[in-house]
Design a protein around this motif. Structure first.
Motif, mmCIF file in Angstrom:
data_model
loop_
_atom_site.group_PDB
_atom_site.id
_atom_site.type_symbol
_atom_site.label_atom_id
_atom_site.label_comp_id
_atom_site.label_asym_id
_atom_site.label_seq_id
_atom_site.Cartn_x
_atom_site.Cartn_y
_atom_site.Cartn_z
ATOM 1 N N UNK A 153 0.828 -1.200 0.000
ATOM 2 C CA UNK A 153 0.000 0.000 0.000
ATOM 3 C C UNK A 153 0.865 1.254 0.000
ATOM 4 N N UNK A 154 0.643 2.181 -0.932
ATOM 5 C CA UNK A 154 1.469 3.397 -0.953
ATOM 6 C C UNK A 154 1.351 4.177 0.343
ATOM 7 N N UNK A 155 2.443 4.834 0.723
ATOM 8 C CA UNK A 155 2.418 5.675 1.914
ATOM 9 C C UNK A 155 1.546 6.893 1.673
ATOM 10 N N UNK A 156 0.785 7.295 2.661
ATOM 11 C CA UNK A 156 0.043 8.542 2.591
ATOM 12 C C UNK A 156 0.943 9.677 3.056
ATOM 13 N N UNK A 157 0.442 10.884 3.011
ATOM 14 C CA UNK A 157 1.240 12.020 3.460
ATOM 15 C C UNK A 157 1.563 11.923 4.944
ATOM 16 N N UNK A 158 0.674 11.335 5.737
ATOM 17 C CA UNK A 158 0.949 11.179 7.167
ATOM 18 C C UNK A 158 2.159 10.279 7.376
ATOM 19 N N UNK A 159 2.223 9.185 6.648
ATOM 20 C CA UNK A 159 3.339 8.262 6.795
ATOM 21 C C UNK A 159 4.656 8.834 6.311
ATOM 22 N N UNK A 171 8.283 7.400 8.112
ATOM 23 C CA UNK A 171 8.696 8.014 9.382
ATOM 24 C C UNK A 171 7.532 8.433 10.275
ATOM 25 N N UNK A 172 6.409 8.832 9.663
ATOM 26 C CA UNK A 172 5.203 9.178 10.424
ATOM 27 C C UNK A 172 5.457 10.224 11.498
ATOM 28 N N UNK A 173 6.285 11.230 11.175
ATOM 29 C CA UNK A 173 6.592 12.332 12.093
ATOM 30 C C UNK A 173 7.215 11.870 13.407
ATOM 31 N N UNK A 229 -3.074 11.441 21.158
ATOM 32 C CA UNK A 229 -3.789 12.647 20.773
ATOM 33 C C UNK A 229 -4.633 12.318 19.555
ATOM 34 N N UNK A 230 -5.400 13.269 19.121
ATOM 35 C CA UNK A 230 -6.203 13.072 17.919
ATOM 36 C C UNK A 230 -5.296 12.812 16.714
ATOM 37 N N UNK A 231 -5.734 11.903 15.837
ATOM 38 C CA UNK A 231 -4.977 11.564 14.643
ATOM 39 C C UNK A 231 -5.057 12.688 13.614
ATOM 40 N N UNK A 232 -3.945 13.049 12.997
ATOM 41 C CA UNK A 232 -3.987 14.084 11.956
ATOM 42 C C UNK A 232 -4.999 13.738 10.871
ATOM 43 N N UNK A 233 -5.783 14.713 10.482
ATOM 44 C CA UNK A 233 -6.782 14.491 9.450
ATOM 45 C C UNK A 233 -8.136 14.071 9.981
#
Length: 453
Positions: A86-92, A163-165, A247-251
Protein backbone atom coordinates in the motif's frame (compact mmCIF):
# COMPACT_ATOMS: atom_id res chain seq x y z
CA UNK A 1 9.96 25.40 12.22
CA UNK A 2 13.38 24.16 13.35
CA UNK A 3 14.13 20.55 12.41
CA UNK A 4 11.05 19.79 10.30
CA UNK A 5 10.96 19.35 6.56
CA UNK A 6 8.16 21.06 4.67
CA UNK A 7 5.32 18.55 4.34
CA UNK A 8 4.60 19.41 0.73
CA UNK A 9 8.30 19.04 -0.09
CA UNK A 10 8.38 15.56 1.43
CA UNK A 11 5.20 14.55 -0.33
CA UNK A 12 6.49 15.41 -3.79
CA UNK A 13 10.25 14.80 -3.54
CA UNK A 14 10.84 11.04 -2.92
CA UNK A 15 14.39 10.28 -1.91
CA UNK A 16 16.77 7.35 -2.05
CA UNK A 17 15.40 5.80 1.15
CA UNK A 18 12.00 5.38 -0.48
CA UNK A 19 13.61 3.70 -3.51
CA UNK A 20 15.51 1.37 -1.19
CA UNK A 21 12.26 0.54 0.59
CA UNK A 22 10.54 -0.12 -2.74
CA UNK A 23 13.39 -2.40 -3.87
CA UNK A 24 13.24 -4.29 -0.60
CA UNK A 25 9.50 -4.84 -0.93
CA UNK A 26 9.88 -6.01 -4.54
CA UNK A 27 12.49 -8.56 -3.52
CA UNK A 28 10.19 -9.82 -0.75
CA UNK A 29 7.26 -10.20 -3.15
CA UNK A 30 9.46 -11.93 -5.74
CA UNK A 31 10.62 -14.43 -3.14
CA UNK A 32 7.01 -15.15 -2.21
CA UNK A 33 5.84 -15.28 -5.86
CA UNK A 34 3.55 -12.32 -5.27
CA UNK A 35 2.33 -10.06 -8.09
CA UNK A 36 4.12 -6.80 -8.71
CA UNK A 37 2.08 -3.84 -7.49
CA UNK A 38 0.99 -1.29 -10.05
CA UNK A 39 0.59 2.44 -9.42
CA UNK A 40 -2.39 3.52 -7.35
CA UNK A 41 -4.15 5.52 -10.11
CA UNK A 42 -4.85 4.74 -13.76
CA UNK A 43 -3.12 7.93 -14.89
CA UNK A 44 0.07 7.15 -12.97
CA UNK A 45 3.06 5.66 -14.79
CA UNK A 46 3.37 1.91 -14.36
CA UNK A 47 6.76 0.30 -13.74
CA UNK A 48 8.10 -1.67 -16.66
CA UNK A 49 7.92 -5.44 -16.44
CA UNK A 50 10.27 -6.69 -13.74
CA UNK A 51 10.91 -3.25 -12.27
CA UNK A 52 8.52 -3.67 -9.31
CA UNK A 53 7.35 -0.76 -7.13
CA UNK A 54 8.60 2.70 -7.99
CA UNK A 55 9.47 5.38 -5.44
CA UNK A 56 6.39 7.24 -6.63
CA UNK A 57 4.13 4.26 -5.95
CA UNK A 58 5.64 3.76 -2.51
CA UNK A 59 5.28 7.40 -1.49
CA UNK A 60 1.72 7.80 -2.75
CA UNK A 61 -0.56 10.76 -2.03
CA UNK A 62 -3.27 11.74 0.43
CA UNK A 63 -5.87 10.32 -1.97
CA UNK A 64 -4.42 6.81 -2.18
CA UNK A 65 -7.27 4.28 -1.94
CA UNK A 66 -5.31 1.32 -0.63
CA UNK A 67 -6.35 -0.93 -3.55
CA UNK A 68 -3.73 -2.84 -5.58
CA UNK A 69 -3.92 -4.63 -8.93
CA UNK A 70 -3.40 -8.37 -9.07
CA UNK A 71 -1.85 -10.42 -11.87
CA UNK A 72 -5.16 -10.54 -13.74
CA UNK A 73 -5.66 -6.78 -13.43
CA UNK A 74 -8.59 -6.99 -11.01
CA UNK A 75 -8.77 -4.85 -7.86
CA UNK A 76 -8.18 -6.72 -4.62
CA UNK A 77 -8.26 -5.46 -1.02
CA UNK A 78 -5.78 -5.50 1.83
CA UNK A 79 -6.64 -9.08 2.77
CA UNK A 80 -5.47 -10.39 -0.63
CA UNK A 81 -2.12 -8.60 -0.76
CA UNK A 82 0.60 -7.68 1.77
CA UNK A 83 0.04 -4.39 3.58
CA UNK A 84 3.55 -3.36 2.55
CA UNK A 85 2.26 -2.88 -1.00
CA UNK A 86 0.00 0.00 0.00
CA UNK A 87 1.47 3.40 -0.95
CA UNK A 88 2.42 5.68 1.91
CA UNK A 89 0.04 8.54 2.59
CA UNK A 90 1.24 12.02 3.46
CA UNK A 91 0.95 11.18 7.17
CA UNK A 92 3.34 8.26 6.79
CA UNK A 93 5.86 10.19 4.71
CA UNK A 94 6.19 13.20 7.05
CA UNK A 95 9.71 13.32 8.48
CA UNK A 96 11.29 15.34 11.28
CA UNK A 97 15.05 15.89 11.23
CA UNK A 98 17.10 14.46 14.10
CA UNK A 99 20.07 16.83 13.75
CA UNK A 100 19.41 20.51 14.36
CA UNK A 101 19.71 23.48 16.67
CA UNK A 102 17.11 22.07 19.07
CA UNK A 103 16.14 18.50 19.81
CA UNK A 104 13.02 17.27 17.99
CA UNK A 105 9.76 16.75 19.86
CA UNK A 106 9.55 20.25 21.35
CA UNK A 107 8.19 22.68 18.76
CA UNK A 108 6.53 20.14 16.45
CA UNK A 109 2.76 19.81 16.56
CA UNK A 110 1.03 17.26 18.78
CA UNK A 111 1.52 13.65 17.69
CA UNK A 112 -1.12 10.94 17.63
CA UNK A 113 0.81 8.49 19.81
CA UNK A 114 3.42 8.98 22.50
CA UNK A 115 5.51 7.10 25.02
CA UNK A 116 7.35 8.61 27.98
CA UNK A 117 9.99 6.33 29.44
CA UNK A 118 12.48 6.99 32.24
CA UNK A 119 15.62 5.06 33.11
CA UNK A 120 17.99 4.70 36.05
CA UNK A 121 21.62 3.82 35.37
CA UNK A 122 22.53 0.30 36.40
CA UNK A 123 24.71 -0.30 39.44
CA UNK A 124 28.31 0.52 38.60
CA UNK A 125 27.44 2.44 35.42
CA UNK A 126 28.80 5.97 35.22
CA UNK A 127 29.92 8.63 32.76
CA UNK A 128 31.54 6.21 30.29
CA UNK A 129 28.48 3.98 30.11
CA UNK A 130 26.14 6.97 29.90
CA UNK A 131 28.10 8.41 26.97
CA UNK A 132 28.01 5.09 25.12
CA UNK A 133 24.27 4.79 25.75
CA UNK A 134 23.53 8.32 24.47
CA UNK A 135 25.63 7.55 21.41
CA UNK A 136 23.55 4.41 20.73
CA UNK A 137 20.27 6.18 21.37
CA UNK A 138 21.19 9.07 19.09
CA UNK A 139 22.11 6.81 16.19
CA UNK A 140 18.93 4.79 16.65
CA UNK A 141 16.87 7.99 16.76
CA UNK A 142 18.53 9.30 13.59
CA UNK A 143 17.78 6.08 11.73
CA UNK A 144 14.21 5.64 12.91
CA UNK A 145 13.24 9.28 12.35
CA UNK A 146 14.46 8.90 8.75
CA UNK A 147 12.23 5.85 8.29
CA UNK A 148 15.14 3.41 8.33
CA UNK A 149 15.58 0.16 10.25
CA UNK A 150 17.66 0.27 13.42
CA UNK A 151 20.20 -2.19 12.04
CA UNK A 152 20.68 -5.91 11.59
CA UNK A 153 18.55 -6.76 14.64
CA UNK A 154 15.55 -4.59 13.80
CA UNK A 155 12.24 -6.07 15.01
CA UNK A 156 10.41 -5.13 11.75
CA UNK A 157 7.45 -3.72 13.71
CA UNK A 158 7.46 -0.57 11.55
CA UNK A 159 8.75 -2.25 8.36
CA UNK A 160 5.81 -1.16 6.17
CA UNK A 161 5.53 2.41 7.47
CA UNK A 162 7.22 5.70 6.73
CA UNK A 163 8.70 8.01 9.38
CA UNK A 164 5.20 9.18 10.42
CA UNK A 165 6.59 12.33 12.09
CA UNK A 166 8.54 10.23 14.61
CA UNK A 167 10.52 12.19 17.19
CA UNK A 168 12.79 11.06 20.02
CA UNK A 169 13.85 13.52 22.72
CA UNK A 170 16.40 12.85 25.47
CA UNK A 171 16.79 14.50 28.88
CA UNK A 172 18.80 14.28 32.11
CA UNK A 173 17.34 14.17 35.61
CA UNK A 174 18.84 15.72 38.75
CA UNK A 175 20.60 12.49 39.77
CA UNK A 176 22.27 12.04 36.38
CA UNK A 177 25.04 14.43 37.37
CA UNK A 178 26.00 12.69 40.60
CA UNK A 179 25.95 9.31 38.85
CA UNK A 180 28.35 10.55 36.16
CA UNK A 181 30.62 12.71 38.34
CA UNK A 182 29.41 15.89 36.68
CA UNK A 183 27.88 17.65 39.69
CA UNK A 184 29.59 20.94 38.79
CA UNK A 185 27.78 20.91 35.46
CA UNK A 186 24.30 20.45 36.99
CA UNK A 187 22.10 23.46 36.11
CA UNK A 188 20.59 25.48 38.95
CA UNK A 189 17.31 25.32 37.02
CA UNK A 190 17.27 21.56 37.60
CA UNK A 191 16.83 21.93 41.36
CA UNK A 192 13.92 19.74 42.55
CA UNK A 193 10.47 21.20 42.11
CA UNK A 194 8.79 22.44 45.31
CA UNK A 195 5.90 20.58 46.88
CA UNK A 196 2.41 21.62 45.79
CA UNK A 197 -0.76 21.09 47.80
CA UNK A 198 -2.44 19.26 44.90
CA UNK A 199 0.37 16.67 44.69
CA UNK A 200 -0.30 13.03 45.52
CA UNK A 201 2.88 11.78 43.94
CA UNK A 202 3.98 8.19 43.46
CA UNK A 203 7.76 8.31 43.92
CA UNK A 204 8.22 5.13 41.90
CA UNK A 205 6.76 6.94 38.87
CA UNK A 206 8.52 10.25 39.44
CA UNK A 207 11.90 11.65 38.35
CA UNK A 208 14.72 9.44 37.03
CA UNK A 209 18.33 9.61 35.83
CA UNK A 210 17.40 9.66 32.13
CA UNK A 211 14.18 10.49 30.28
CA UNK A 212 13.07 9.76 26.73
CA UNK A 213 10.02 11.19 24.97
CA UNK A 214 8.80 9.35 21.87
CA UNK A 215 6.07 10.65 19.59
CA UNK A 216 4.70 9.63 16.18
CA UNK A 217 1.54 9.77 14.11
CA UNK A 218 1.42 5.97 13.91
CA UNK A 219 1.13 3.70 16.95
CA UNK A 220 3.35 0.93 15.54
CA UNK A 221 6.08 3.41 14.59
CA UNK A 222 6.00 4.82 18.12
CA UNK A 223 6.11 1.35 19.72
CA UNK A 224 8.95 0.33 17.44
CA UNK A 225 10.98 3.28 18.70
CA UNK A 226 10.10 2.49 22.33
CA UNK A 227 11.28 -1.09 21.92
CA UNK A 228 14.49 0.04 20.22
CA UNK A 229 15.30 2.50 23.01
CA UNK A 230 14.71 -0.18 25.64
CA UNK A 231 16.91 -2.69 23.81
CA UNK A 232 19.66 -0.10 23.34
CA UNK A 233 19.75 0.45 27.10
CA UNK A 234 21.19 -3.05 27.46
CA UNK A 235 22.99 -3.54 30.76
CA UNK A 236 23.73 0.18 31.19
CA UNK A 237 20.28 1.29 32.34
CA UNK A 238 16.95 -0.13 33.44
CA UNK A 239 13.45 1.25 33.06
CA UNK A 240 12.20 3.15 36.10
CA UNK A 241 8.74 3.99 34.73
CA UNK A 242 6.95 4.19 31.40
CA UNK A 243 3.70 5.89 30.32
CA UNK A 244 1.66 5.74 27.11
CA UNK A 245 -0.34 8.59 25.61
CA UNK A 246 -2.32 9.67 22.58
CA UNK A 247 -3.79 12.65 20.77
CA UNK A 248 -6.20 13.07 17.92
CA UNK A 249 -4.98 11.56 14.64
CA UNK A 250 -3.99 14.08 11.96
CA UNK A 251 -6.78 14.49 9.45
CA UNK A 252 -9.54 13.46 11.87
CA UNK A 253 -11.01 16.98 11.82
CA UNK A 254 -12.17 19.04 8.87
CA UNK A 255 -9.35 21.51 9.44
CA UNK A 256 -6.37 21.81 11.84
CA UNK A 257 -7.47 22.93 15.29
CA UNK A 258 -6.43 23.06 18.93
CA UNK A 259 -6.52 19.60 20.49
CA UNK A 260 -9.15 18.54 23.03
CA UNK A 261 -8.34 16.79 26.28
CA UNK A 262 -10.39 14.03 27.93
CA UNK A 263 -12.60 16.62 29.62
CA UNK A 264 -13.69 17.71 26.16
CA UNK A 265 -12.03 21.11 26.44
CA UNK A 266 -9.74 22.69 23.87
CA UNK A 267 -6.30 22.47 25.46
CA UNK A 268 -3.44 24.77 24.47
CA UNK A 269 -5.23 27.85 23.13
CA UNK A 270 -2.72 30.31 24.59
CA UNK A 271 0.41 28.28 23.85
CA UNK A 272 3.35 30.46 22.79
CA UNK A 273 3.75 30.45 18.98
CA UNK A 274 7.11 30.00 17.23
CA UNK A 275 6.51 33.16 15.21
CA UNK A 276 6.23 35.30 18.37
CA UNK A 277 9.24 37.52 19.01
CA UNK A 278 9.87 36.17 22.53
CA UNK A 279 9.18 32.49 21.78
CA UNK A 280 12.82 31.35 21.93
CA UNK A 281 13.40 33.45 25.03
CA UNK A 282 10.56 31.68 26.84
CA UNK A 283 11.24 28.14 25.65
CA UNK A 284 14.98 27.71 25.01
CA UNK A 285 18.18 28.38 26.93
CA UNK A 286 20.09 31.14 25.07
CA UNK A 287 23.45 30.61 23.37
CA UNK A 288 25.05 32.62 26.17
CA UNK A 289 23.20 30.74 28.92
CA UNK A 290 24.73 28.64 31.68
CA UNK A 291 25.86 26.00 31.83
CA UNK A 292 27.25 26.25 28.27
CA UNK A 293 26.28 22.67 27.35
CA UNK A 294 22.58 23.61 27.76
CA UNK A 295 22.72 26.25 24.98
CA UNK A 296 19.62 25.90 22.76
CA UNK A 297 18.24 23.32 25.17
CA UNK A 298 15.08 23.44 27.27
CA UNK A 299 13.64 22.09 30.52
CA UNK A 300 10.77 19.60 30.49
CA UNK A 301 8.33 19.31 33.39
CA UNK A 302 6.48 16.01 33.18
CA UNK A 303 3.35 15.40 35.28
CA UNK A 304 0.86 12.55 35.20
CA UNK A 305 -2.41 14.33 35.97
CA UNK A 306 -5.38 12.11 36.63
CA UNK A 307 -8.73 13.60 35.65
CA UNK A 308 -11.62 12.75 37.96
CA UNK A 309 -13.91 12.27 34.99
CA UNK A 310 -16.89 10.83 36.88
CA UNK A 311 -17.08 14.00 38.99
CA UNK A 312 -16.40 16.29 36.03
CA UNK A 313 -19.04 14.75 33.81
CA UNK A 314 -21.72 15.28 36.46
CA UNK A 315 -21.31 19.04 36.09
CA UNK A 316 -23.60 21.00 33.81
CA UNK A 317 -22.11 22.50 30.66
CA UNK A 318 -22.35 25.98 32.18
CA UNK A 319 -20.48 24.92 35.31
CA UNK A 320 -17.75 23.20 33.29
CA UNK A 321 -17.27 26.37 31.26
CA UNK A 322 -17.12 28.50 34.40
CA UNK A 323 -14.40 26.23 35.84
CA UNK A 324 -12.27 26.65 32.72
CA UNK A 325 -13.31 30.18 31.73
CA UNK A 326 -13.90 29.23 28.08
CA UNK A 327 -16.69 27.86 25.92
CA UNK A 328 -16.48 24.12 25.45
CA UNK A 329 -17.69 24.21 21.86
CA UNK A 330 -15.13 26.57 20.40
CA UNK A 331 -12.67 27.59 23.12
CA UNK A 332 -13.79 31.23 23.15
CA UNK A 333 -13.36 33.11 26.42
CA UNK A 334 -16.58 33.62 28.40
CA UNK A 335 -16.07 37.34 27.86
CA UNK A 336 -16.91 36.83 24.17
CA UNK A 337 -15.36 36.53 20.73
CA UNK A 338 -13.59 33.53 19.23
CA UNK A 339 -10.91 31.18 20.54
CA UNK A 340 -8.18 33.69 19.73
CA UNK A 341 -9.97 36.78 21.04
CA UNK A 342 -8.17 38.30 24.02
CA UNK A 343 -9.91 37.53 27.30
CA UNK A 344 -11.55 40.57 28.94
CA UNK A 345 -10.98 39.96 32.65
CA UNK A 346 -13.05 42.97 33.75
CA UNK A 347 -16.18 42.32 31.69
CA UNK A 348 -19.33 41.67 33.74
CA UNK A 349 -22.87 40.47 33.11
CA UNK A 350 -26.11 42.37 33.78
CA UNK A 351 -25.83 41.54 37.49
CA UNK A 352 -22.31 42.90 37.73
CA UNK A 353 -20.70 39.47 38.07
CA UNK A 354 -17.45 38.77 36.23
CA UNK A 355 -18.06 36.78 33.05
CA UNK A 356 -14.75 34.98 33.61
CA UNK A 357 -14.84 33.85 37.26
CA UNK A 358 -11.95 34.94 39.46
CA UNK A 359 -10.91 31.29 40.02
CA UNK A 360 -11.34 30.15 36.41
CA UNK A 361 -8.40 28.08 35.15
CA UNK A 362 -7.88 30.20 32.02
CA UNK A 363 -7.77 33.44 34.05
CA UNK A 364 -5.23 32.15 36.55
CA UNK A 365 -2.86 30.77 33.91
CA UNK A 366 -2.69 33.94 31.78
CA UNK A 367 0.92 35.18 31.53
CA UNK A 368 -0.14 38.75 32.29
CA UNK A 369 -1.53 37.48 35.59
CA UNK A 370 1.74 35.76 36.47
CA UNK A 371 4.49 38.24 35.78
CA UNK A 372 4.83 37.02 32.20
CA UNK A 373 5.44 33.37 33.17
CA UNK A 374 4.68 31.15 30.19
CA UNK A 375 5.19 27.52 29.20
CA UNK A 376 4.89 25.59 25.95
CA UNK A 377 2.39 22.80 26.61
CA UNK A 378 2.86 19.63 24.55
CA UNK A 379 0.88 16.92 26.34
CA UNK A 380 -0.61 13.51 25.58
CA UNK A 381 -3.88 12.16 26.94
CA UNK A 382 -3.75 8.75 28.59
CA UNK A 383 -6.12 5.95 29.60
CA UNK A 384 -4.69 3.13 31.69
CA UNK A 385 -7.83 1.08 32.19
CA UNK A 386 -10.74 1.08 34.63
CA UNK A 387 -10.37 0.56 38.38
CA UNK A 388 -12.29 -2.16 40.24
CA UNK A 389 -14.91 0.39 41.28
CA UNK A 390 -15.49 1.44 37.67
CA UNK A 391 -13.47 4.65 37.88
CA UNK A 392 -11.42 5.36 34.73
CA UNK A 393 -7.68 5.81 35.24
CA UNK A 394 -7.40 8.52 32.63
CA UNK A 395 -6.13 12.04 32.24
CA UNK A 396 -3.18 14.01 30.91
CA UNK A 397 0.50 13.24 30.50
CA UNK A 398 1.39 16.88 30.95
CA UNK A 399 4.67 17.86 29.31
CA UNK A 400 5.66 21.53 29.25
CA UNK A 401 8.79 23.25 27.99
CA UNK A 402 10.50 26.40 29.20
CA UNK A 403 13.90 28.09 29.34
CA UNK A 404 13.78 28.04 33.15
CA UNK A 405 11.19 26.14 35.21
CA UNK A 406 11.70 28.53 38.13
CA UNK A 407 10.29 31.28 35.89
CA UNK A 408 7.87 29.09 33.94
CA UNK A 409 6.09 26.13 35.52
CA UNK A 410 6.78 26.84 39.20
CA UNK A 411 5.10 30.28 39.52
CA UNK A 412 2.14 29.11 37.42
CA UNK A 413 1.61 25.99 39.52
CA UNK A 414 1.92 27.95 42.75
CA UNK A 415 -0.79 30.30 41.52
CA UNK A 416 -3.02 27.37 40.55
CA UNK A 417 -2.38 25.80 43.93
CA UNK A 418 -3.92 28.82 45.65
CA UNK A 419 -7.37 28.68 44.10
CA UNK A 420 -7.81 27.08 40.67
CA UNK A 421 -11.41 25.91 40.24
CA UNK A 422 -10.14 22.97 38.22
CA UNK A 423 -8.03 21.56 41.06
CA UNK A 424 -10.91 19.61 42.64
CA UNK A 425 -11.34 17.64 39.39
CA UNK A 426 -7.71 16.60 38.85
CA UNK A 427 -4.94 14.90 40.82
CA UNK A 428 -1.19 15.15 40.18
CA UNK A 429 0.10 11.59 40.61
CA UNK A 430 3.69 11.72 39.35
CA UNK A 431 6.24 14.39 38.51
CA UNK A 432 9.62 14.82 36.89
CA UNK A 433 11.96 17.60 35.80
CA UNK A 434 14.58 17.04 33.10
CA UNK A 435 17.32 19.09 31.45
CA UNK A 436 17.05 18.57 27.68
CA UNK A 437 20.23 19.71 25.92
CA UNK A 438 20.26 21.36 22.52
CA UNK A 439 20.12 19.35 19.33
CA UNK A 440 23.02 17.23 18.12
CA UNK A 441 24.99 18.53 15.14
CA UNK A 442 25.92 16.20 12.28
CA UNK A 443 28.33 13.62 13.65
CA UNK A 444 27.41 14.33 17.29
CA UNK A 445 25.24 12.52 19.79
CA UNK A 446 22.83 14.18 22.23
CA UNK A 447 24.66 15.37 25.35
CA UNK A 448 28.14 14.98 23.84
CA UNK A 449 29.19 18.48 24.83
CA UNK A 450 28.39 17.63 28.46
CA UNK A 451 29.75 14.10 28.58
CA UNK A 452 32.94 14.77 26.61
CA UNK A 453 33.45 18.45 27.47
Amino acid sequence: MEGRRDRADLRHRPDDRLQERADRLNRTMAEQSLPVVAEGAATEERPASGQGISRRALLGTVGATGLVLGAAGGAVGYAAAPAAATPLTSVGSDEVMFHGKHQPGITEGLQARGHLVAFDLAAGAGRKEAAALLRRWSETARRLMAGEATGSHDTDVARDAGPSSLTLTFGFGHSFFSRTGLEKQRPVALDPLPDFSSDQLDKARSNAVLWVQIGADDALVAFHALRAVQKDAGSAAKVRWQMNGFNRTPGATAHPMTARNLMGQLDGTRNPKPDESDFDQRVFVPESGTPAWMANGSYAVVRRIRMLLDDWEKLSLGTQEAVIGRRKANGAALSGGTETTAMDLEKTDAKGDLLVPVNAHARITRPDQNGGAAILRRPFSYHDGIDADGTPDAGLLFVCWQADPLRGFVPLQRKLDRGDALSQYIRHESSGLFAVPGGAAEGEYVGQRLLEG
